[in-house]
Design an enzyme around this catalytic site. Structure first.
Site, PDB file in Angstrom:
ATOM      1  N   TYR A  54       5.299   4.908  28.926  1.00 48.37           N
ATOM      2  CA  TYR A  54       6.604   5.007  28.267  1.00 48.37           C
ATOM      3  C   TYR A  54       7.724   4.937  29.318  1.00 48.37           C
ATOM      4  CZ  TYR A  54       4.165   6.457  23.968  1.00 48.37           C
ATOM      5  OH  TYR A  54       3.346   6.514  22.850  1.00 48.37           O
ATOM      6  N   GLN A 182      -5.139   9.051  17.941  1.00 50.13           N
ATOM      7  CA  GLN A 182      -3.723   8.792  17.617  1.00 50.13           C
ATOM      8  C   GLN A 182      -3.577   7.377  17.051  1.00 50.13           C
ATOM      9  OE1 GLN A 182       0.488   8.685  19.964  1.00 50.13           O
ATOM     10  NE2 GLN A 182      -0.654  10.564  20.109  1.00 50.13           N
ATOM     11  N   TRP A 211       1.193   8.031  14.491  1.00 52.06           N
ATOM     12  CA  TRP A 211       2.437   7.475  15.042  1.00 52.06           C
ATOM     13  C   TRP A 211       3.119   6.488  14.097  1.00 52.06           C
ATOM     14  CZ3 TRP A 211       2.499   2.149  16.333  1.00 52.06           C
ATOM     15  CH2 TRP A 211       1.290   1.518  16.623  1.00 52.06           C
ATOM     16  N   LYS A 222      17.074   0.920   6.324  1.00 52.09           N
ATOM     17  CA  LYS A 222      18.289   0.388   6.960  1.00 52.09           C
ATOM     18  C   LYS A 222      18.219  -1.105   7.266  1.00 52.09           C
ATOM     19  CE  LYS A 222      17.253   2.273  11.559  1.00 52.09           C
ATOM     20  NZ  LYS A 222      17.725   3.293  12.472  1.00 52.09           N
TER      21      LYS A 222
HETATM   22  P1  NDP Z   1       8.974   5.949  13.598  1.00 56.88           P
HETATM   23  O1  NDP Z   1       8.233   4.857  12.953  1.00 56.88           O
HETATM   24  O2  NDP Z   1       9.253   7.144  12.767  1.00 56.88           O
HETATM   25  O3  NDP Z   1      10.320   5.355  14.187  1.00 56.88           O
HETATM   26  C1  NDP Z   1      11.278   6.201  14.751  1.00 56.88           C
HETATM   27  C2  NDP Z   1      12.591   5.455  14.860  1.00 56.88           C
HETATM   28  O4  NDP Z   1      13.131   5.167  13.565  1.00 56.88           O
HETATM   29  C3  NDP Z   1      13.652   6.294  15.555  1.00 56.88           C
HETATM   30  O5  NDP Z   1      13.563   6.251  16.955  1.00 56.88           O
HETATM   31  C4  NDP Z   1      14.933   5.674  15.016  1.00 56.88           C
HETATM   32  O6  NDP Z   1      15.122   4.455  15.718  1.00 56.88           O
HETATM   33  C5  NDP Z   1      14.534   5.406  13.553  1.00 56.88           C
HETATM   34  N1  NDP Z   1      14.798   6.558  12.671  1.00 56.88           N
HETATM   35  C6  NDP Z   1      14.113   7.737  12.620  1.00 56.88           C
HETATM   36  N2  NDP Z   1      14.599   8.537  11.673  1.00 56.88           N
HETATM   37  C7  NDP Z   1      15.613   7.881  11.089  1.00 56.88           C
HETATM   38  C8  NDP Z   1      16.496   8.206  10.040  1.00 56.88           C
HETATM   39  N3  NDP Z   1      16.409   9.355   9.386  1.00 56.88           N
HETATM   40  N4  NDP Z   1      17.430   7.273   9.691  1.00 56.88           N
HETATM   41  C9  NDP Z   1      17.504   6.091  10.328  1.00 56.88           C
HETATM   42  N5  NDP Z   1      16.704   5.721  11.340  1.00 56.88           N
HETATM   43  C10 NDP Z   1      15.748   6.612  11.721  1.00 56.88           C
HETATM   44  O7  NDP Z   1       8.182   6.527  14.861  1.00 56.88           O
HETATM   45  P2  NDP Z   1       7.948   5.898  16.329  1.00 56.88           P
HETATM   46  O8  NDP Z   1       7.589   4.466  16.244  1.00 56.88           O
HETATM   47  O9  NDP Z   1       9.062   6.311  17.203  1.00 56.88           O
HETATM   48  O10 NDP Z   1       6.643   6.695  16.736  1.00 56.88           O
HETATM   49  C11 NDP Z   1       6.705   8.110  16.921  1.00 56.88           C
HETATM   50  C12 NDP Z   1       5.978   8.486  18.183  1.00 56.88           C
HETATM   51  O11 NDP Z   1       4.608   8.122  18.086  1.00 56.88           O
HETATM   52  C13 NDP Z   1       6.452   7.808  19.473  1.00 56.88           C
HETATM   53  O12 NDP Z   1       7.608   8.401  20.022  1.00 56.88           O
HETATM   54  C14 NDP Z   1       5.247   7.992  20.359  1.00 56.88           C
HETATM   55  O13 NDP Z   1       5.230   9.311  20.887  1.00 56.88           O
HETATM   56  C15 NDP Z   1       4.098   7.809  19.382  1.00 56.88           C
HETATM   57  N6  NDP Z   1       3.581   6.424  19.403  1.00 56.88           N
HETATM   58  C16 NDP Z   1       2.297   6.242  19.831  1.00 56.88           C
HETATM   59  C17 NDP Z   1       1.748   4.978  19.913  1.00 56.88           C
HETATM   60  C18 NDP Z   1       0.351   4.820  20.381  1.00 56.88           C
HETATM   61  O14 NDP Z   1      -0.082   3.673  20.624  1.00 56.88           O
HETATM   62  N7  NDP Z   1      -0.400   5.870  20.544  1.00 56.88           N
HETATM   63  C19 NDP Z   1       2.520   3.770  19.551  1.00 56.88           C
HETATM   64  C20 NDP Z   1       3.853   4.081  19.071  1.00 56.88           C
HETATM   65  C21 NDP Z   1       4.340   5.351  18.993  1.00 56.88           C
HETATM   66  P3  NDP Z   1      16.517   3.668  15.795  1.00 56.88           P
HETATM   67  O15 NDP Z   1      17.622   4.666  15.703  1.00 56.88           O
HETATM   68  O16 NDP Z   1      16.454   2.961  17.067  1.00 56.88           O
HETATM   69  O17 NDP Z   1      16.498   2.736  14.613  1.00 56.88           O
END
Ligand code: NDP
Length: 329
Positions: A54, A182, A211, A222
């Site tokens: 990351y 995960q 995740w 959005k």
């Molecule tokens: P999500 O699919 O929930 O996406 C999160 C993103 O969506 C935010 O960063 C923001 O991005 C947007 N968002 C979140 N809440 C809202 C809201 N209420 N209104 C509008 N936009 C919103 O989760 P992630 O993809 O971030 O995954 C979560 C975690 O999982 C990661 O941080 C990581 O720790 C883990 N992960 C693990 C992986 C693996 O291979 N093991 C791969 C991917 C993630 P923005 O504002 O930019 O639109």
């Protein structure tokens, strides 16, 4: 906050947790990262997710600085890292990535240094490594536990067969096998969690730290009609994610779900996260957020249990039309 057992282990993990992919050390400033961790911790979150790759190690450095500053009791939270890609990503040399003993041991040391911690609570194999015998990885993880450098180990995006192979090795030599996996899990991506792992929840008591509960933002609605410019999908280099996430089939489901959420009187992200929480095989839903207000809003998912009745779940199922088939045999 609700706490769940991480699979068959006794570890109590918060049902909602906070991840740092694409945000810490990259999309957001350190003050926002600090704010997000404080909001999470104050709301009872006890798990913060990280990985060597990351922001090429910067995410761990930022999180480590925040933890040091907060000075929360070390036994009040759970920190993870993940090994496989190497912190240099595509610039990693062959010894600097993978799941062979050398990289797993060195990556663990490096993560501890960046996070300024003495041990990791959870250590994940970020992907399977076809070049390393699973036996070598299981032995290495077991030894790291014996040395007190990690407490539990797990996998990410491994097949059920690979997870079972790790367990067979562990059983053969009386080693500690993987506790958790995960996988991606959300309304648009269901197969691994709902079908592929169905048997191994029962046999080995697999826990899951899932995740992308919002499918990288698509399940906030959005992107339904326009493309806002201040999101992760507009970051240079994220075109691969944007193309996959904004496929018409995903947007069409998100539009219908937005209308349905409105009828229920909730926002789509809150509904989408609550839907993940409803699955009893999910130990924790890892949230991502680039703004404090998003995180505050997403915590409302914990209050939605009563709303997600069998009737509501069926209506969602009809909108999604993607229920994976669980074989009878
Ligand atoms: P999500 O699919 O929930 O996406 C999160 C993103 O969506 C935010 O960063 C923001 O991005 C947007 N968002 C979140 N809440 C809202 C809201 N209420 N209104 C509008 N936009 C919103 O989760 P992630 O993809 O971030 O995954 C979560 C975690 O999982 C990661 O941080 C990581 O720790 C883990 N992960 C693990 C992986 C693996 O291979 N093991 C791969 C991917 C993630 P923005 O504002 O930019 O639109």
């Amino acid at each position: 906050m609700e706490y769940r057992r991480l699979g068959k282990s006794g570890l109590q993990i918060s049902a909602l947790s906070l991840g740092s992919w694409l945000t810490f050390g990259k999309q957001i400033g350190n003050n926002t990262a600090d704010e997000l961790m404080s909001i999470a911790y104050d709301n009872g979150v006890n798990f913060f997710d990280n990985a060597e790759i990351y922001a090429r190690g910067r995410s761990e450095i930022v999180m480590g600085e925040i933890l040091k500053k907060k000075n929360w009791d070390r036994d009040s939270y759970i920190i993870s890292s993940k090994v496989f890609f190497g912190y240099l990503g595509k610039d990693a040399r062959p010894t600097q990535k993978g799941l062979h003993r050398k990289h797993v041991v060195e990556a663990c040391e490096q993560a501890l240094k960046r996070l300024q911690l003495d041990y990791l609570d959870l250590y994940f194999c970020h992907r399977p490594d076809k070049q390393t015998p699973i036996e070598e990885t299981v032995w290495t993880m077991h030894n790291l536990i014996q040395q007190g450098k990690i407490l539990y180990w797990g996998t990410s995006e491994w097949s059920a067969q690979e997870i079972m192979e790790a367990h067979m090795v562990a059983q053969r030599y009386s080693l500690i096998g993987p506790t958790m996996e995960q996988p991606q899990y959300n309304m648009l991506e269901r197969n691994k969690v709902e079908v592929e792992y169905a048997q191994i929840y029962k046999t080995v008591g697999l826990g899951t730290t899932i995740w992308s509960p919002l499918a990288t933002g698509v399940l906030t609605g959005k992107y339904n009609d326009s493309f806002p410019g201040d999101t992760r999908l507009s970051i240079l280099g994220m075109e691969w994610l944007k193309d996959a996430a904004l496929a018409e089939a995903n947007l069409s489901r998100a539009r219908k779900l937005t209308t349905f959420a409105k009828e229920l009187g909730v926002s789509l992200p809150v509904l989408a996260i609550a839907w993940c929480l409803k699955n009893e095989h999910v130990s924790t839903v890892i949230l991502g957020a680039s703004k404090s207000a998003q995180l505050q809003e997403n915590f409302k998912a914990l209050e939605l249990k009563e709303l997600l009745t069998a009737d509501v779940m069926e209506k969602i199922e009809n909108i999604l039309g993607n229920k994976p088939i669980l074989s009878q045999y």
